[in-house]
Design an enzyme around this catalytic site. Structure first.
Site, mmCIF file in Angstrom:
data_model
loop_
_atom_site.group_PDB
_atom_site.id
_atom_site.type_symbol
_atom_site.label_atom_id
_atom_site.label_comp_id
_atom_site.label_asym_id
_atom_site.label_seq_id
_atom_site.Cartn_x
_atom_site.Cartn_y
_atom_site.Cartn_z
ATOM 1 N N CYS A 110 -15.487 -18.781 1.386
ATOM 2 C CA CYS A 110 -16.337 -17.918 0.547
ATOM 3 C C CYS A 110 -16.828 -18.619 -0.716
ATOM 4 O O CYS A 110 -17.777 -18.158 -1.339
ATOM 5 C CB CYS A 110 -15.590 -16.643 0.175
ATOM 6 S SG CYS A 110 -14.927 -15.789 1.600
ATOM 7 N N HIS A 247 -18.169 -13.447 -6.243
ATOM 8 C CA HIS A 247 -18.027 -13.274 -4.793
ATOM 9 C C HIS A 247 -17.637 -11.821 -4.525
ATOM 10 O O HIS A 247 -16.833 -11.235 -5.249
ATOM 11 C CB HIS A 247 -16.944 -14.224 -4.281
ATOM 12 C CG HIS A 247 -16.575 -13.987 -2.856
ATOM 13 N ND1 HIS A 247 -17.520 -13.812 -1.862
ATOM 14 C CD2 HIS A 247 -15.362 -13.873 -2.239
ATOM 15 C CE1 HIS A 247 -16.905 -13.612 -0.708
ATOM 16 N NE2 HIS A 247 -15.602 -13.637 -0.913
ATOM 17 N N ASN A 277 -17.988 -8.108 2.876
ATOM 18 C CA ASN A 277 -17.783 -9.496 2.457
ATOM 19 C C ASN A 277 -18.487 -10.418 3.456
ATOM 20 O O ASN A 277 -18.046 -10.552 4.599
ATOM 21 C CB ASN A 277 -16.275 -9.773 2.425
ATOM 22 C CG ASN A 277 -15.942 -11.207 2.041
ATOM 23 O OD1 ASN A 277 -16.813 -12.062 1.946
ATOM 24 N ND2 ASN A 277 -14.663 -11.470 1.843
HETATM 25 N N1 ACO Z 1 -7.927 2.070 7.011
HETATM 26 C C1 ACO Z 1 -6.908 2.874 6.723
HETATM 27 N N2 ACO Z 1 -5.700 2.438 6.333
HETATM 28 C C2 ACO Z 1 -5.538 1.119 6.211
HETATM 29 C C3 ACO Z 1 -6.584 0.206 6.498
HETATM 30 C C4 ACO Z 1 -7.809 0.739 6.930
HETATM 31 N N3 ACO Z 1 -8.858 -0.047 7.221
HETATM 32 N N4 ACO Z 1 -6.124 -1.043 6.288
HETATM 33 C C5 ACO Z 1 -4.845 -0.938 5.900
HETATM 34 N N5 ACO Z 1 -4.503 0.374 5.845
HETATM 35 C C6 ACO Z 1 -3.216 0.951 5.478
HETATM 36 C C7 ACO Z 1 -2.069 -0.029 5.633
HETATM 37 O O1 ACO Z 1 -1.609 -0.014 6.958
HETATM 38 C C8 ACO Z 1 -1.057 0.533 4.664
HETATM 39 O O2 ACO Z 1 -0.415 1.606 5.282
HETATM 40 P P1 ACO Z 1 1.162 1.907 4.991
HETATM 41 O O3 ACO Z 1 1.224 2.173 3.534
HETATM 42 O O4 ACO Z 1 1.426 3.075 5.858
HETATM 43 O O5 ACO Z 1 1.852 0.645 5.386
HETATM 44 C C9 ACO Z 1 -1.920 1.106 3.543
HETATM 45 O O6 ACO Z 1 -3.251 1.247 4.088
HETATM 46 C C10 ACO Z 1 -1.988 0.231 2.313
HETATM 47 O O7 ACO Z 1 -2.249 -1.100 2.711
HETATM 48 P P2 ACO Z 1 -2.359 -2.264 1.655
HETATM 49 O O8 ACO Z 1 -2.519 -3.575 2.375
HETATM 50 O O9 ACO Z 1 -1.258 -2.131 0.652
HETATM 51 O O10 ACO Z 1 -3.742 -1.879 0.963
HETATM 52 P P3 ACO Z 1 -4.375 -2.531 -0.310
HETATM 53 O O11 ACO Z 1 -4.620 -1.503 -1.315
HETATM 54 O O12 ACO Z 1 -3.670 -3.791 -0.721
HETATM 55 O O13 ACO Z 1 -5.804 -2.970 0.246
HETATM 56 C C11 ACO Z 1 -7.051 -4.868 1.042
HETATM 57 C C12 ACO Z 1 -5.905 -3.900 1.314
HETATM 58 C C13 ACO Z 1 -8.344 -4.083 0.950
HETATM 59 C C14 ACO Z 1 -7.140 -5.863 2.177
HETATM 60 C C15 ACO Z 1 -6.765 -5.591 -0.268
HETATM 61 O O14 ACO Z 1 -5.457 -6.114 -0.297
HETATM 62 C C16 ACO Z 1 -7.717 -6.706 -0.534
HETATM 63 O O15 ACO Z 1 -8.892 -6.493 -0.721
HETATM 64 N N6 ACO Z 1 -7.220 -7.951 -0.609
HETATM 65 C C17 ACO Z 1 -7.935 -9.120 -0.997
HETATM 66 C C18 ACO Z 1 -9.293 -9.204 -0.474
HETATM 67 C C19 ACO Z 1 -9.354 -10.096 0.656
HETATM 68 O O16 ACO Z 1 -8.353 -10.621 1.073
HETATM 69 N N7 ACO Z 1 -10.548 -10.260 1.135
HETATM 70 C C20 ACO Z 1 -10.792 -11.146 2.154
HETATM 71 C C21 ACO Z 1 -10.724 -12.488 1.611
HETATM 72 S S1 ACO Z 1 -11.634 -13.532 2.550
HETATM 73 C C22 ACO Z 1 -12.542 -14.240 1.416
HETATM 74 O O17 ACO Z 1 -13.216 -13.602 0.676
HETATM 75 C C23 ACO Z 1 -12.396 -15.645 1.427
#
Ligand code: ACO
Length: 361
Positions: A110, A247, A277
């Protein structure tokens, strides 16, 4: 002294849109969850190759700069999802736009577009090149395992491009910083390419694997520290920044970044709602959208920052030139698709849900 200014810009967005509600028809998710956790409402899914998206964006950028492919003396294409590794897809774009110059791809995930702009600005400032096309283009849907809701909802396809030109007018790219944190290579990866060992045919399955919360923290830290560093290096105060173009991986990452840097959120260009993204394409698409909306004014100072698999990070500071409207326009566009978006992705959706069932997930 030569300065490197952005003089042309263009984007290519595939015609098929996949909304959060579309996703909820085949996976356990909801518009409310995706919107509130990421800021995303919809993304585009491409039925054409990355190089075709890149070519359309490049044609718009050339027209906006009022130049032709033959005027270019370098093409840098940032992508982590090229349609061919050999040859590189910068050469595919080159053939389509009639350029006769050097052309290569870079993969900094990215952060790739900012790596490309940084490199291009150095080539121009050194006197080596005068007109460089830099493209960020991705078809990340290629990597998606649709049975994994934690990643499948985040990504989209698209491309953006700019022309960087040598000029004696002060400004343009003022400075940039690049970094990579190899200790975090494993928190964001795909096993695509691991089958390059042709003596081990154990798995041809690949998908994006990541630790979202760890990336979240490191993204803010990486983009924040490099942004501070580039501002200090260029002797520019954060208060003098007119726009931050980060980004677009998650709106909450952008909120936390600007809040920690004590930059008002109104100065951040955020368009993740519409595209998800798109990796190396998010920043050039955001530049195009900001210009289309008339947000960027002549002479404004723009801070851009990114992070990606590697974990790479990059920050770039630039002073926009005089022109904020295109010289010419192009009628290039991504062709229509005869299928609906759900029809297009159905074979992959079925494959991954069957596999999840077999794996007992
Ligand atoms: N829909 C519904 N529920 C979901 C989904 C979904 N799509 N995805 C995960 N959940 C659930 C999980 O299973 C979890 O359930 P549980 O509590 O019963 O275990 C709950 O939601 C919370 O999950 P978390 O992973 O704690 O959610 P978080 O608030 O951390 O958000 C996310 C997750 C959006 C991926 C976030 O961590 C994030 O944006 N991270 C960084 C961004 C990223 O990595 N982007 C890609 C990078 S690639 C790049 O740009 C190079």
């Amino acid at each position: 002294m030569q300065y490197a200014h952005i003089t042309g810009w263009g984007k290519a967005v595939p015609p098929l849109t996949l909304t959060n509600d579309d996703l909820a028809t085949f996976m356990e998710t909801s518009d409310e969850w995706i919107k509130s956790r990421t800021g995303i409402s919809k993304r585009n899914i491409s039925h054409v190759n990355t190089s075709e998206l890149a070519t359309v964006a490049a044609k718009h950028a050339l027209a906006a700069a009022g130049i032709e492919g033959k005027d270019l003396d370098l093409i840098i294409l940032a992508t982590a999802s090229p349609d061919t590794l050999i040859p590189n897809i910068a050469s595919t774009v080159q053939a389509e736009i009639g350029a006769t110059c050097g052309a290569f791809d870079i993969n900094a995930a990215c952060s790739g577009f900012l790596y490309g702009i940084g490199l291009a600005s150095s080539m121009i400032k050194s006197g080596q090149n005068k007109k460089i096309l830099v493209v960020g283009a991705e078809r990340l849907s290629f990597y998606l395992d649709w049975s994994r809701r934690e990643t499948a909802v985040l990504f989209g396809d698209g491309a953006g491009a700019v022309i960087l030109e040598a000029s004696e007018q002060e400004g343009g790219v003022l400075g940039y910083e690049l970094n990579n944190d190899p200790d975090a290579r494993d928190i964001l990866k795909s096993s695509f390419g691991s089958q390059m060992n042709r003596f081990d045919t154990s798995s041809l399955d690949f998908y994006i694997q990541f630790n979202g919360q760890e990336i979240f923290k490191r993204a803010i830290q990486g983009m924040g520290s490099l942004s501070t560093k580039v501002l200090e290096k260029c002797n520019v105060s954060k208060d003098d920044v007119d726009w931050v173009i980060p980004h677009q991986a998650n709106e909450r990452i952008i909120d936390t970044l600007v809040s920690r840097m004590k930059i008002p959120k109104e100065k951040a260009i955020v368009n993740i709602e519409n595209y998800g993204n798109t990796s190396a394409a998010t920043i050039p698409i955001a530049i195009c959208d900001a210009l289309d909306k008339g947000l960027i004014k002549p002479g404004q100072t723009i801070l851009s920052c990114a992070f990606g698999a590697g974990l790479t990070s990059a920050a770039l500071l630039l002073k926009w030139g005089e022109r904020v409207t295109p010289i010419n326009t192009s009628d290039a566009k991504v062709p229509a698709c005869e299928q609906t978006v759900l029809e297009l992705i159905k074979p992959a959706v079925d494959y991954f849900f069957n596999k999840a069932q077999q794996d007992g997930r």
